[in-house]
Design a protein around this motif. Sequence first.
Motif, PDB file in Angstrom:
ATOM      1  N   CYS A 190      -5.018  -2.566  -3.596  1.00 40.02           N
ATOM      2  CA  CYS A 190      -6.202  -1.473  -3.632  1.00 40.02           C
ATOM      3  C   CYS A 190      -7.346  -2.236  -4.214  1.00 40.02           C
ATOM      4  O   CYS A 190      -8.783  -2.008  -3.796  1.00 40.02           O
ATOM      5  CB  CYS A 190      -5.631  -0.399  -4.578  1.00 40.02           C
TER       6      CYS A 190
ATOM      7  N   SER B  53     -10.617   6.887  -6.227  1.00 41.24           N
ATOM      8  CA  SER B  53      -9.474   7.848  -6.116  1.00 41.24           C
ATOM      9  C   SER B  53      -8.106   7.149  -5.620  1.00 41.24           C
ATOM     10  O   SER B  53      -6.958   7.566  -6.137  1.00 41.24           O
ATOM     11  CB  SER B  53      -9.774   8.952  -5.466  1.00 41.24           C
ATOM     12  N   GLU B  54      -8.193   6.210  -4.802  1.00 41.19           N
ATOM     13  CA  GLU B  54      -6.667   5.556  -4.301  1.00 41.19           C
ATOM     14  C   GLU B  54      -6.362   4.926  -5.409  1.00 41.19           C
ATOM     15  O   GLU B  54      -5.072   4.743  -5.535  1.00 41.19           O
ATOM     16  CB  GLU B  54      -7.039   4.897  -3.090  1.00 41.19           C
TER      17      GLU B  54
ATOM     18  N   LYS C  75     -11.413   3.186  -2.379  1.00 38.03           N
ATOM     19  CA  LYS C  75     -12.057   4.128  -3.151  1.00 38.03           C
ATOM     20  C   LYS C  75     -11.406   4.300  -4.497  1.00 38.03           C
ATOM     21  O   LYS C  75      -9.958   3.888  -4.543  1.00 38.03           O
ATOM     22  CB  LYS C  75     -11.890   5.505  -2.455  1.00 38.03           C
TER      23      LYS C  75
ATOM     24  N   ARG D  19       0.638   6.092   3.531  1.00 33.74           N
ATOM     25  CA  ARG D  19      -0.081   6.927   4.324  1.00 33.74           C
ATOM     26  C   ARG D  19      -1.796   6.125   4.757  1.00 33.74           C
ATOM     27  O   ARG D  19      -2.226   6.488   5.605  1.00 33.74           O
ATOM     28  CB  ARG D  19      -0.478   8.190   3.689  1.00 33.74           C
TER      29      ARG D  19
ATOM     30  N   TYR E  35      -4.872   7.168  -8.064  1.00 33.69           N
ATOM     31  CA  TYR E  35      -3.616   7.720  -7.345  1.00 33.69           C
ATOM     32  C   TYR E  35      -2.293   6.946  -7.777  1.00 33.69           C
ATOM     33  O   TYR E  35      -1.267   7.395  -7.925  1.00 33.69           O
ATOM     34  CB  TYR E  35      -3.620   8.412  -5.797  1.00 33.69           C
TER      35      TYR E  35
ATOM     36  N   SER F 265       0.861  -1.105   0.022  1.00 31.95           N
ATOM     37  CA  SER F 265      -0.021  -0.070   0.050  1.00 31.95           C
ATOM     38  C   SER F 265       0.791   1.206   0.077  1.00 31.95           C
ATOM     39  O   SER F 265       1.999   1.264   0.251  1.00 31.95           O
ATOM     40  CB  SER F 265      -0.828   0.073   1.176  1.00 31.95           C
TER      41      SER F 265
ATOM     42  N   ILE G  72      -9.743  14.928  -2.034  1.00 28.28           N
ATOM     43  CA  ILE G  72      -9.370  13.713  -2.578  1.00 28.28           C
ATOM     44  C   ILE G  72      -8.042  13.271  -2.511  1.00 28.28           C
ATOM     45  O   ILE G  72      -7.294  13.937  -2.983  1.00 28.28           O
ATOM     46  CB  ILE G  72      -9.893  13.481  -4.074  1.00 28.28           C
ATOM     47  N   CYS G  73      -7.559  12.016  -1.976  1.00 27.62           N
ATOM     48  CA  CYS G  73      -6.103  11.919  -1.852  1.00 27.62           C
ATOM     49  C   CYS G  73      -5.420  13.019  -1.236  1.00 27.62           C
ATOM     50  O   CYS G  73      -4.178  13.222  -1.587  1.00 27.62           O
ATOM     51  CB  CYS G  73      -5.598  11.515  -3.372  1.00 27.62           C
TER      52      CYS G  73
END
Length: 296
Positions: free
Chosen positions: A166, A174-175, A172, A119, A178, A116, A234-235
């Motif tokens: 992920c 968005s993750e 999400k 964060r 990213y 991952s 977002i992120c």
Amino acid sequence: MKAGTILMDDLFGDLAGLGIKKPQSEDIFKEDEQEAAVRPGVQSPIEKKEKVFNEADYIFDKNMECPVCGRSFKTKKVRAGKARFLGTDSDLRPLHEGVDTVKYDAVVCLHCGYASLERVFTNVTAKQAKEIRDQIGYNFKGMTNSIGAYTYEEAIQRYKLALLCCVIRKMKISERAYVCLKLGWLYRGWKSTLSESDADYAKKKKECDDNEKSFITKAYEGFKIALAKESMPICGMDQYTFSYLMADLARQNKDYDNAQKFIYEIISSRSVSAKVKEKARMLNERIKQEKDEQSS
């Protein structure tokens, strides 16, 4: 297959060497039915200096504990304040003297394969941990903590594991986008290290170009989905940072009309600083120029 080869037709194929089975679907933005309701970035013109930098001087081994298997392992991190910040590419890729810091944001448990971005590394539910163990951990062949700096191939492999996790964790959109964005940045960084004197320079450069474009496109697609479903930030990005990023990703994907819409959100806002507005105006001029060139 090396981590640097063309991958979008077989996104996770180069993880097979780690014992990881190919997922049934490689649609990284697919959501469960119950949950569901180009042009590459331009290198910043940084002149090469005669000074020789050793990336290993900027990193250290950090002890971590895996929230999935509970075992301890080491991962490489950049020493805080060690690398001088030089600025960013147009899509916010950070640039530092002597080290590509993007390489070191994906954390991988060397024992079970859970990966991952740092964060959100510890934000794992019991259900997610079970899914990681079932789909990755039981077949994972293990990894070693490299001596010295990560190569781009090693960093890319780590990020692909993070992207796969992920998807398994149903994080999400968005993750996921990213991580795709950062994979695009890694291929761009790798390309900048290639030497024209290498016998296979043209081939490697094309591979990096193609992969960078593919992941930038994936990032843009994912962020567009996230924009319709998720709330800010977002992120970790506020509305205007995100709008600026989307404007440049749209530009790189030759979606110039939407690029200008994102820019207008920034320029027309009364709450955005003059410095940010000026940066947005400069990007808007670039968008206009490229749009005119495409139509001519």
